[in-house]
Structure formats: structure tokens, C-alpha cells
Design a protein around this motif. Structure first.
Motif, PDB file in Angstrom:
ATOM      1  N   VAL A   1       0.816  -1.216   0.000  1.00 28.78           N
ATOM      2  CA  VAL A   1       0.000   0.000   0.000  1.00 28.78           C
ATOM      3  C   VAL A   1       0.847   1.262   0.000  1.00 28.78           C
ATOM      4  N   ASN A   2       1.907   1.290   0.790  1.00 23.66           N
ATOM      5  CA  ASN A   2       2.688   2.513   0.962  1.00 23.66           C
ATOM      6  C   ASN A   2       4.069   2.362   0.333  1.00 23.66           C
ATOM      7  N   LYS A   3       4.408   3.281  -0.541  1.00 25.94           N
ATOM      8  CA  LYS A   3       5.675   3.201  -1.256  1.00 25.94           C
ATOM      9  C   LYS A   3       6.629   4.347  -0.913  1.00 25.94           C
ATOM     10  N   THR A   4       6.133   5.431  -0.363  1.00 22.27           N
ATOM     11  CA  THR A   4       7.003   6.590  -0.142  1.00 22.27           C
ATOM     12  C   THR A   4       7.031   6.965   1.332  1.00 22.27           C
ATOM     13  N   ASP A   5       6.461   8.121   1.674  1.00 20.94           N
ATOM     14  CA  ASP A   5       6.548   8.616   3.049  1.00 20.94           C
ATOM     15  C   ASP A   5       5.634   7.871   4.021  1.00 20.94           C
ATOM     16  N   GLY A   6       4.774   6.998   3.523  1.00 22.83           N
ATOM     17  CA  GLY A   6       3.874   6.257   4.399  1.00 22.83           C
ATOM     18  C   GLY A   6       4.441   4.934   4.874  1.00 22.83           C
ATOM     19  N   GLN A   7       5.704   4.674   4.617  1.00 28.35           N
ATOM     20  CA  GLN A   7       6.302   3.410   5.023  1.00 28.35           C
ATOM     21  C   GLN A   7       6.551   3.372   6.531  1.00 28.35           C
ATOM     22  N   THR A   8       6.726   2.151   7.030  1.00 25.08           N
ATOM     23  CA  THR A   8       6.965   1.947   8.462  1.00 25.08           C
ATOM     24  C   THR A   8       8.295   1.221   8.665  1.00 25.08           C
ATOM     25  N   LEU A   9       8.632   0.971   9.911  1.00 27.35           N
ATOM     26  CA  LEU A   9       9.949   0.421  10.238  1.00 27.35           C
ATOM     27  C   LEU A   9      10.222  -0.984   9.687  1.00 27.35           C
ATOM     28  N   PRO A  10       9.248  -1.882   9.547  1.00 27.28           N
ATOM     29  CA  PRO A  10       9.573  -3.177   8.927  1.00 27.28           C
ATOM     30  C   PRO A  10      10.201  -3.043   7.543  1.00 27.28           C
ATOM     31  N   LEU A  11       9.777  -2.064   6.761  1.00 26.60           N
ATOM     32  CA  LEU A  11      10.415  -1.838   5.464  1.00 26.60           C
ATOM     33  C   LEU A  11      11.808  -1.240   5.626  1.00 26.60           C
ATOM     34  N   TRP A  12      11.991  -0.458   6.674  1.00 26.22           N
ATOM     35  CA  TRP A  12      13.305   0.097   6.964  1.00 26.22           C
ATOM     36  C   TRP A  12      14.326  -1.008   7.198  1.00 26.22           C
ATOM     37  N   LEU A  13      13.888  -2.117   7.821  1.00 25.39           N
ATOM     38  CA  LEU A  13      14.798  -3.228   8.075  1.00 25.39           C
ATOM     39  C   LEU A  13      15.320  -3.850   6.791  1.00 25.39           C
ATOM     40  N   SER A  14      14.540  -3.763   5.726  1.00 25.64           N
ATOM     41  CA  SER A  14      14.964  -4.368   4.461  1.00 25.64           C
ATOM     42  C   SER A  14      15.898  -3.465   3.658  1.00 25.64           C
ATOM     43  N   SER A  15      16.137  -2.256   4.124  1.00 25.33           N
ATOM     44  CA  SER A  15      16.952  -1.313   3.369  1.00 25.33           C
ATOM     45  C   SER A  15      18.442  -1.627   3.432  1.00 25.33           C
ATOM     46  N   PHE A  16      18.845  -2.599   4.261  1.00 28.43           N
ATOM     47  CA  PHE A  16      20.261  -2.936   4.391  1.00 28.43           C
ATOM     48  C   PHE A  16      20.646  -4.114   3.504  1.00 28.43           C
ATOM     49  N   GLN A  17      19.708  -4.549   2.666  1.00 30.12           N
ATOM     50  CA  GLN A  17      19.988  -5.578   1.676  1.00 30.12           C
ATOM     51  C   GLN A  17      20.189  -4.907   0.326  1.00 30.12           C
ATOM     52  N   THR A  18      21.364  -5.050  -0.223  1.00 30.29           N
ATOM     53  CA  THR A  18      21.706  -4.394  -1.481  1.00 30.29           C
ATOM     54  C   THR A  18      22.135  -5.443  -2.505  1.00 30.29           C
ATOM     55  N   ALA A  19      22.421  -4.971  -3.720  1.00 32.02           N
ATOM     56  CA  ALA A  19      22.887  -5.871  -4.777  1.00 32.02           C
ATOM     57  C   ALA A  19      24.275  -6.418  -4.486  1.00 32.02           C
ATOM     58  N   PHE A  20      24.976  -5.767  -3.558  1.00 33.82           N
ATOM     59  CA  PHE A  20      26.331  -6.193  -3.227  1.00 33.82           C
ATOM     60  C   PHE A  20      26.369  -7.105  -2.001  1.00 33.82           C
ATOM     61  N   GLY A  21      25.203  -7.417  -1.442  1.00 34.38           N
ATOM     62  CA  GLY A  21      25.143  -8.286  -0.271  1.00 34.38           C
ATOM     63  C   GLY A  21      24.411  -7.621   0.881  1.00 34.38           C
TER      64      GLY A  21
END
Length: 275
Positions: A216-236
Motif C-alpha cells: 500500500v505505501n511506497k514513499t513517506d507512508g512506510q513503516t519500520l519493517p520496510l526500513w529493516l529491508s533497506s540494508f539488503q543491497t545488490a552487493f550483499g
């Protein structure tokens, strides 16, 4: 005597083993958050971070919009819990104290709603949010989280209300209270343990929810569970930052649990009758 000692000891041994089994992953998460990168990448496990560092925590909180996501998580979680408690308190009182047509059916519907997987509703919530212009809004998240925790809250509070003797409510009404006043002054204060336990369950459920906010939320409406996934990158994966973020993410739930555990101590009807 020896058999008696063994009989008393084995439950404690089992309890210690289970505690270590469940507590070790939490310890590993927290300790990894403080380990330098070289210790995390080492082939030899490092159980105690002697060279502790806060660099991973700095990386975690410096992610863009971290504080926005934190505020969003607290807003939708607290609102969902409060709204579910208000609705569930009234509904559970009606189920426990009143006789009306369709009462058993209503209880069965609540049980069925509790057993249903809420993931099947994500597409419907997305379509409703899209058609009403509420994408990237906290409104559908709050409503959905409230619906997630509402059946359990109603069912749990129903048991607490049923456990309160009817004589207490009737005595208050004999003394001149209306039914509403008897509920507010007599029954509601005795529901503290139930309100605490259901609040904790609702907070954990809403705080950890991931699939719906991803859709549902792609921009400023995101919550912390999505923040946890931000440390996964194409480099590992940045495991240090991931563990630091996970530690910060679990901290509010831990604080709430400690607080509610202290407040919930006491008998259900302690101090109910005076004089």
C-alpha cells in the motif's frame, strides 16, 4: 530421596535449556550489532564483542527518512491498539453480559475471523485504498491493523468480563449507578490485566506487520519493517547494520512488555469491594 531430588531438578533443567534455546538468537542479534565488521565476517564465531562499536547503529539511524518511518510506525500502531480496545471493550461486554438474538453466531464469526489468514485481504485493501485515493496514507494501515487485532481483543476481554462477579455490578446499580456508570466505575477498573495483555498483543502484531505496508505505501507512508529491508543491497547484506536495526526495532516492544508486566501484577478483583 535421590529420586525426589531428580524429580524436582529435571523441570528446572528443561526450563534452563529452553531459555538458552530461545534467548541465544536474541543475544546473537544484540552482540552482532556491537561487533566490528571484521568480527562479523570472521570464520571463527565471536561470542563476546570485546571491541564493541556503535558504527552499525549510526548506519542504521542515518538511513533516509528513518525518523519518518519511526513516527509512522508509532502512529498506526498506537491508533490501531486504542481503537481496537475501545470497540472490543464494548463488544465483549455485550457478549458476556447481554442476551440477544444471534449472540452465538457473532461469537463464532469472531473465532473464524481470528483464525483467518489476514494476508488474503491485502489485495482487497490495496484496491480499496487505490480507488479512494488513500495509497501512501496511514489511514488504510491503521484500519487494517485494527481489524487484525480486534477479534483476539474481543475474545480475550470477554473472558475477563465474564470472570467479574455480576454481584459487583448489581450492587453498584442498587446504590444508584446506571448500567453505564456501573461498567465504568466497577467493571472497567478490573479489566486492567486483560487490557494490558491485549494491548501488548495488538502492539506486537501491528508493529511487526510487513506485507500490507509493502503493497500500500511506497514513499513517506512506510513503516519500520520496510526500513529493516533497506540494508539488503545488490552487493550483499550489511549484517552489522541489519542486527543493529533489528535491535532498535525490538526495543519499543521490550520496553512496553516490561512496563505492562509491572502494571498487570495484582489480583483481578483486588480492592473491588470496600467497606
Amino acid at each position: 530421596m535421590r529420586r525426589s531430588l531428580i524429580g524436582r531438578a529435571w523441570p528446572n533443567v528443561v526450563a534452563v535449556v529452553l531459555f538458552v534455546f530461545f534467548a541465544f538468537p536474541v543475544y546473537w542479534m544484540i552482540s552482532t550489532a556491537f561487533k566490528p565488521t571484521k568480527d562479523i565476517a570472521s570464520s571463527t564465531p565471536v561470542f563476546i564483542p570485546f571491541d564493541a562499536t556503535l558504527d552499525h547503529f549510526k548506519t542504521a539511524v542515518n538511513v533516509p527518512k528513518f525518523w519518518t518511518y519511526t513516527a509512522n510506525s508509532f502512529i498506526v500502531t498506537v491508533l490501531a491498539v486504542v481503537m481496537s480496545l475501545v470497540i472490543a471493550t464494548l463488544a465483549s461486554f455485550a457478549i458476556a453480559r447481554m442476551k440477544f438474538r444471534g449472540r452465538k453466531t457473532f461469537v463464532l464469526v469472531i473465532m473464524a475471523a481470528q483464525m483467518a489468514p489476514w494476508e488474503v485481504m491485502t489485495i482487497a485493501v490495496y484496491l480499496i485504498s487505490r480507488d479512494n485515493g488513500m495509497l501512501n496514507s496511514l489511514v488504510p494501515l491503521t484500519a487494517f491493523y485494527m481489524m487484525m487485532v480486534l477479534p483476539f481483543t474481543i475474545w480475550t476481554l470477554r473472558g475477563f468480563i465474564a470472570a467479574v462477579p455480576k454481584e459487583l455490578e448489581e450492587s453498584a446499580m442498587v446504590d444508584g449507578c446506571t448500567r453505564t456508570q456501573a461498567f465504568v466505575k466497577v467493571i472497567f477498573p478490573l479489566l486492567a490485566p486483560g487490557l494490558m495483555s491485549t494491548s501488548l498483543f495488538g502492539f506486537i502484531t501491528a508493529w511487526n506487520e510487513f506485507p500490507l505496508v509493502l503493497i500500500v505505501n511506497k514513499t513517506d507512508g512506510q513503516t519500520l519493517p520496510l526500513w529493516l529491508s533497506s540494508f539488503q543491497t545488490a552487493f550483499g547484506n550489511d549484517w552489522g547494520a541489519t542486527m543493529a536495526a533489528s535491535t532498535l526495532f525490538a526495543l519499543p516492544v521490550l520496553i512496553l512488555f516490561v512496563f505492562l508486566q509491572r502494571k498487570a501484577v495484582g489480583g483481578l478483583t483486588d480492592g473491588a469491594v470496600k467497606g
